[in-house]
Scaffold this motif. Sequence first.
Motif, PDB file in Angstrom:
ATOM      1  N   GLY A  60       0.785  -1.225   0.000  1.00 49.00           N
ATOM      2  CA  GLY A  60       0.000   0.000   0.000  1.00 49.00           C
ATOM      3  C   GLY A  60       0.815   1.273   0.000  1.00 49.00           C
ATOM      4  N   ARG A  61       2.118   1.139  -0.232  1.00 44.15           N
ATOM      5  CA  ARG A  61       2.970   2.323  -0.260  1.00 44.15           C
ATOM      6  C   ARG A  61       3.779   2.339  -1.560  1.00 44.15           C
ATOM      7  NH1 ARG A  61       2.980   5.167   4.266  1.00 44.15           N
ATOM      8  NH2 ARG A  61       4.912   6.296   3.779  1.00 44.15           N
ATOM      9  N   ARG A  62       4.197   3.527  -1.914  1.00 45.59           N
ATOM     10  CA  ARG A  62       5.090   3.732  -3.048  1.00 45.59           C
ATOM     11  C   ARG A  62       6.478   4.010  -2.487  1.00 45.59           C
ATOM     12  NH1 ARG A  62       4.746   9.111  -6.804  1.00 45.59           N
ATOM     13  NH2 ARG A  62       4.811  10.009  -4.703  1.00 45.59           N
ATOM     14  N   ARG A  63       7.400   3.128  -2.804  1.00 45.48           N
ATOM     15  CA  ARG A  63       8.767   3.308  -2.305  1.00 45.48           C
ATOM     16  C   ARG A  63       9.674   3.699  -3.458  1.00 45.48           C
ATOM     17  NH1 ARG A  63      13.481   0.036  -0.907  1.00 45.48           N
ATOM     18  NH2 ARG A  63      12.532  -1.816  -1.851  1.00 45.48           N
ATOM     19  N   ASP A  80      12.819   6.812   0.294  1.00 41.30           N
ATOM     20  CA  ASP A  80      11.595   7.460   0.778  1.00 41.30           C
ATOM     21  C   ASP A  80      10.374   6.647   0.354  1.00 41.30           C
ATOM     22  OD1 ASP A  80      13.167   9.483   1.729  1.00 41.30           O
ATOM     23  OD2 ASP A  80      12.622  10.952   0.185  1.00 41.30           O
ATOM     24  N   SER A  81       9.282   6.847   1.059  1.00 39.48           N
ATOM     25  CA  SER A  81       8.031   6.214   0.653  1.00 39.48           C
ATOM     26  C   SER A  81       6.863   7.085   1.070  1.00 39.48           C
ATOM     27  CB  SER A  81       7.898   4.820   1.280  1.00 39.48           C
ATOM     28  OG  SER A  81       7.675   4.906   2.675  1.00 39.48           O
ATOM     29  N   ASP A  82       5.725   6.845   0.442  1.00 42.99           N
ATOM     30  CA  ASP A  82       4.508   7.566   0.799  1.00 42.99           C
ATOM     31  C   ASP A  82       3.308   6.683   0.447  1.00 42.99           C
ATOM     32  OD1 ASP A  82       4.398   7.729  -1.956  1.00 42.99           O
ATOM     33  OD2 ASP A  82       4.756   9.878  -2.069  1.00 42.99           O
ATOM     34  N   PRO A  83       2.107   7.080   0.894  1.00 41.54           N
ATOM     35  CA  PRO A  83       0.929   6.255   0.587  1.00 41.54           C
ATOM     36  C   PRO A  83       0.712   6.133  -0.919  1.00 41.54           C
ATOM     37  CG  PRO A  83       0.442   7.809   2.346  1.00 41.54           C
ATOM     38  CD  PRO A  83       1.773   8.211   1.782  1.00 41.54           C
ATOM     39  N   LEU A  84       0.510   4.920  -1.392  1.00 41.47           N
ATOM     40  CA  LEU A  84       0.360   4.672  -2.815  1.00 41.47           C
ATOM     41  C   LEU A  84      -0.848   5.396  -3.394  1.00 41.47           C
ATOM     42  CD1 LEU A  84       1.432   3.146  -5.269  1.00 41.47           C
ATOM     43  CD2 LEU A  84       0.130   1.149  -4.529  1.00 41.47           C
ATOM     44  N   SER A  87      -0.546   9.035  -4.763  1.00 41.70           N
ATOM     45  CA  SER A  87       0.542   9.231  -5.710  1.00 41.70           C
ATOM     46  C   SER A  87       0.037   9.330  -7.142  1.00 41.70           C
ATOM     47  CB  SER A  87       1.539   8.065  -5.609  1.00 41.70           C
ATOM     48  OG  SER A  87       0.950   6.878  -6.121  1.00 41.70           O
ATOM     49  N   GLN A  90       0.050   5.500  -8.795  1.00 41.81           N
ATOM     50  CA  GLN A  90      -1.119   4.627  -8.724  1.00 41.81           C
ATOM     51  C   GLN A  90      -2.214   5.084  -9.677  1.00 41.81           C
ATOM     52  OE1 GLN A  90      -1.849   1.636  -6.843  1.00 41.81           O
ATOM     53  NE2 GLN A  90      -3.418   1.778  -8.416  1.00 41.81           N
TER      54      GLN A  90
END
Length: 418
Positions: A60-63, A80-84, A87, A90
């Motif tokens: 569920g994240r974008r790395r 770094d990563s953030d919620p997919l 983004s 996605q």
Amino acid sequence: MDGQPILEPVASKLALIPYVFLSAASSGEAAIDEVVLDALCAIRLHLDMEVAFIAEFSGGRRRFRYVDSALEDAPIAAGDSDPLEQSYCQRVVDGRLPELIHDASLIPAALELPATLSVPVGAHLSVPIRLGDGQVYGTFCCFSTQPDFTLGDRDLAIMHLFADFTSRQLGRELATERRRQEMRQRIASVLESESFTSVYQPIVHLIDNKIVGFEALTRFWSRPIRSPDVWFNEAAEVGLSEQLEMAAIAKALTILSHIPDDLYLSINVSPQNILSGAINDALQNVPLHRIVLEVTEHVAIPDYSQFGCCLAPLRDRGIRLAVDDAGAGYASFLHILKLKPEIIKLDIGLIRAIDIDLTRRALTAALVGFAQETGSSLVAEGVETVSELTALKLLGVNTAQGYLLGHPLPLGDIAALF
């Protein structure tokens, strides 16, 4: 950017593209990171973008796996990563945003994402990275903080080309990692279940026709059924060499209480487990005058001086060193010269057909002379015929092992020999 190149002439930028593919063709698995970063740099320069990156979708994240940026203060960094769901990546994959965006501020769906105004995002290109099985790994992306209306279908086609190229690189990396995980699980399972045993091959003094020692050999019954060297090589590849080798040695040592005190046990050990001190721990409470450590030529010793220092405390307590596989290659002779072993074991390739091969006899005769001059003793391995045995005796090789003299036996059968 106003449609003007900000870095290099187009011809120079295009020249980077074949370079990336050529470097990939000539690189090994260890260079995958470098090749992928070259690809990002090439596409960023070609499209006059400020940031290019590869994102991985996971949990569920974008790395951000790889990032190449011309900005002094890049808005993202590798790792770094953030919620997919929040983004561009996605939303491009599921079709809510187009793969090519000339100006994100003109697209309502892009304005729903905070990054559009906070970065800000101007021109943006993003295409899926699909692995060989069709699974979406992530996206291959680049963007600039300014709009760019010169971008077109040919630029998007190049993005897809690089995404396919990157997919192949990452696919190889993932396959390697899966293979390593499978190997590690196999070795861990063998260690947990102790799916191996020791067998012992007699080492015979040919003049007295008497057993003087045994070489311990490990046999695995865990599936897949493979030769012992494959198991030990896999363990070394996944960082479990010490655990497997020391477990095998511990099992091998049980023979000492079942054979006469004047017989020795020869055990195989890798140089790294001598250099690490692991063998010292394994032999703490063992009568070392009854132990021979065998080091094969097939594993390099990076520092002979350090190796000698690590081995010195054991040799001071009576342990002997054997160089295995002598005659199989240059490394074995270097081991002999540098390590000054008490025992030199002649490789089976040297012994095979020694009764009819003049070259083998000449090399063996030279080693016999060397051993006499240096105070070492010789053990011939792999003796299988009476003719080979006779030739060895005539050459002055007085100790040997092989199927002719005795097959490897389980511990339960050893007592019957005495």
